[in-house]
Design a protein around this motif. Structure first.
Motif, PDB file in Angstrom:
ATOM      1  N   ALA A 290       0.830  -1.207   0.000  1.00 58.89           N
ATOM      2  CA  ALA A 290       0.000   0.000   0.000  1.00 58.89           C
ATOM      3  C   ALA A 290       0.864   1.256   0.000  1.00 58.89           C
ATOM      4  O   ALA A 290       0.616   2.195  -0.762  1.00 58.89           O
ATOM      5  CB  ALA A 290      -0.933  -0.005   1.208  1.00 58.89           C
ATOM      6  N   TRP A 291       1.904   1.280   0.846  1.00 54.57           N
ATOM      7  CA  TRP A 291       2.776   2.445   0.895  1.00 54.57           C
ATOM      8  C   TRP A 291       3.525   2.631  -0.414  1.00 54.57           C
ATOM      9  O   TRP A 291       3.712   3.745  -0.883  1.00 54.57           O
ATOM     10  CB  TRP A 291       3.763   2.335   2.064  1.00 54.57           C
ATOM     11  N   MET A 292       3.957   1.515  -1.015  1.00 55.75           N
ATOM     12  CA  MET A 292       4.671   1.604  -2.297  1.00 55.75           C
ATOM     13  C   MET A 292       3.740   2.080  -3.411  1.00 55.75           C
ATOM     14  O   MET A 292       4.165   2.778  -4.325  1.00 55.75           O
ATOM     15  CB  MET A 292       5.282   0.251  -2.664  1.00 55.75           C
ATOM     16  N   SER A 293       2.471   1.706  -3.334  1.00 57.36           N
ATOM     17  CA  SER A 293       1.524   2.126  -4.369  1.00 57.36           C
ATOM     18  C   SER A 293       1.276   3.631  -4.337  1.00 57.36           C
ATOM     19  O   SER A 293       0.887   4.215  -5.348  1.00 57.36           O
ATOM     20  CB  SER A 293       0.198   1.369  -4.237  1.00 57.36           C
TER      21      SER A 293
ATOM     22  N   ALA B  94      -7.570  -0.905  -0.470  1.00 56.49           N
ATOM     23  CA  ALA B  94      -7.953  -2.104  -1.225  1.00 56.49           C
ATOM     24  C   ALA B  94      -6.716  -2.928  -1.579  1.00 56.49           C
ATOM     25  O   ALA B  94      -6.742  -4.165  -1.496  1.00 56.49           O
ATOM     26  CB  ALA B  94      -8.714  -1.716  -2.487  1.00 56.49           C
ATOM     27  N   ILE B  95      -5.633  -2.269  -1.950  1.00 56.46           N
ATOM     28  CA  ILE B  95      -4.379  -2.965  -2.229  1.00 56.46           C
ATOM     29  C   ILE B  95      -3.875  -3.642  -0.956  1.00 56.46           C
ATOM     30  O   ILE B  95      -3.486  -4.813  -0.966  1.00 56.46           O
ATOM     31  CB  ILE B  95      -3.326  -1.990  -2.799  1.00 56.46           C
ATOM     32  N   ASP B  96      -3.911  -2.915   0.142  1.00 56.48           N
ATOM     33  CA  ASP B  96      -3.476  -3.455   1.428  1.00 56.48           C
ATOM     34  C   ASP B  96      -4.301  -4.690   1.796  1.00 56.48           C
ATOM     35  O   ASP B  96      -3.758  -5.741   2.145  1.00 56.48           O
ATOM     36  CB  ASP B  96      -3.599  -2.377   2.497  1.00 56.48           C
ATOM     37  N   ALA B  97      -5.617  -4.575   1.704  1.00 54.36           N
ATOM     38  CA  ALA B  97      -6.506  -5.688   2.073  1.00 54.36           C
ATOM     39  C   ALA B  97      -6.305  -6.893   1.164  1.00 54.36           C
ATOM     40  O   ALA B  97      -6.283  -8.042   1.628  1.00 54.36           O
ATOM     41  CB  ALA B  97      -7.952  -5.230   2.026  1.00 54.36           C
TER      42      ALA B  97
END
Length: 106
Positions: A68-71, A88-91
């Motif tokens: 998520a942080w990289m996104s 959503a990416i994290d989940a």
């Protein structure tokens, strides 16, 4: 739970990075602790619980938070959808890695 944990983590990161202000906790160490732990611990406990899936949940959540942080580097933070896309990416990463690791351990 990721949709609740990520905004709390981002809020604490902003408060820590900019030295506080209105609506922030005035202690930098507390903000840093919230920023580092909440986005990882809350989804991990939700994904794996305090069961035999706890370790896969923490690994999945840590990787999900990093993804998520990289996104954020690829997504314009001023755009509205970032609030929905990043959690959503994290989940998704948290869930997929937790399930994959749990299946390996079975």
């Amino acid at each position: 739970m990721t949709y609740l944990a990520d905004p709390v983590g981002f809020w604490a990161a902003i408060c820590w990075g900019y030295g506080g202000g209105g609506g922030c906790i005035d202690d930098e160490a507390t903000n840093l602790a919230i920023w580092v732990t909440v986005p990882v611990v809350v989804p991990a406990l939700t994904a794996g619980g305090i069961t035999d899936r706890m370790l896969p949940g923490f690994v999945g959540s840590a990787l999900g938070t990093m993804a998520a942080w990289m996104s954020l580097r690829a997504i314009d933070p001023d755009s509205g959808p970032v609030v929905f896309i990043v959690p959503a990416i994290d989940a998704a990463v948290t869930t997929l890695v937790t399930l994959a690791l749990h299946d390996l351990g079975s």
